[in-house]
Design an enzyme around this catalytic site. Structure first.
Site, PDB file in Angstrom:
ATOM      1  N   HIS A   2       0.809  -1.218   0.000  1.00 13.33           N
ATOM      2  CA  HIS A   2       0.000   0.000   0.000  1.00 13.33           C
ATOM      3  C   HIS A   2       0.847   1.276   0.000  1.00 13.33           C
ATOM      4  O   HIS A   2       0.307   2.376  -0.011  1.00 13.33           O
ATOM      5  CB  HIS A   2      -0.928   0.011   1.217  1.00 13.33           C
ATOM      6  CG  HIS A   2      -0.169   0.102   2.508  1.00 13.33           C
ATOM      7  ND1 HIS A   2       0.452  -0.984   3.075  1.00 13.33           N
ATOM      8  CD2 HIS A   2       0.096   1.155   3.310  1.00 13.33           C
ATOM      9  CE1 HIS A   2       1.053  -0.613   4.180  1.00 13.33           C
ATOM     10  NE2 HIS A   2       0.862   0.680   4.338  1.00 13.33           N
ATOM     11  N   HIS A  17       1.835   6.882   0.295  1.00 15.98           N
ATOM     12  CA  HIS A  17       1.048   5.951   1.113  1.00 15.98           C
ATOM     13  C   HIS A  17      -0.412   6.029   0.674  1.00 15.98           C
ATOM     14  O   HIS A  17      -1.065   7.053   0.832  1.00 15.98           O
ATOM     15  CB  HIS A  17       1.183   6.338   2.586  1.00 15.98           C
ATOM     16  CG  HIS A  17       0.555   5.365   3.529  1.00 15.98           C
ATOM     17  ND1 HIS A  17      -0.806   5.301   3.734  1.00 15.98           N
ATOM     18  CD2 HIS A  17       1.114   4.415   4.314  1.00 15.98           C
ATOM     19  CE1 HIS A  17      -1.065   4.355   4.619  1.00 15.98           C
ATOM     20  NE2 HIS A  17       0.082   3.805   4.986  1.00 15.98           N
TER      21      HIS A  17
END
Length: 95
Positions: A2, A17
């Site tokens: 992620h 992120h």
């Protein structure tokens, strides 16, 4: 899967992120398109994700760009903004 770290040619370190609380998914719904130490060009795909899955799990798609190390560069401008894939928008300017 992620998040991805990027080091620019001039030594600035950035973390991209995707989403909030996405670490709890342990990579589910995400695909990394790069691996550690890859050299990437502007516009190259880094991460893709299953938007429907994240929405079904109630996960925010807010994506952060975190400056980890500015390597003695001066930040000239920051633009806190909402942007979409394909947008050509200045987010950070430095010298």
């Amino acid at each position: 899967k992620h998040a991805v770290g990027i080091i620019t040619d001039d030594g600035i370190e950035v973390l991209l992120h995707v989403g909030l609380e996405t670490v709890d998914l342990l990579g589910e719904g995400f695909t990394l398109h790069v691996k550690e130490n890859d050299y990437v060009d502007i516009g190259e795909l880094l991460i893709s994700f299953n938007k429907k899955l994240l929405e079904e799990k109630g996960i925010s798609l807010m994506t952060m760009l975190v400056l980890l190390n500015q390597n003695n560069h001066n930040i000239i401008a920051k633009n806190y903004c909402e942007t979409r894939i394909g947008d050509d928008q200045l987010i950070l300017e430095y010298k």
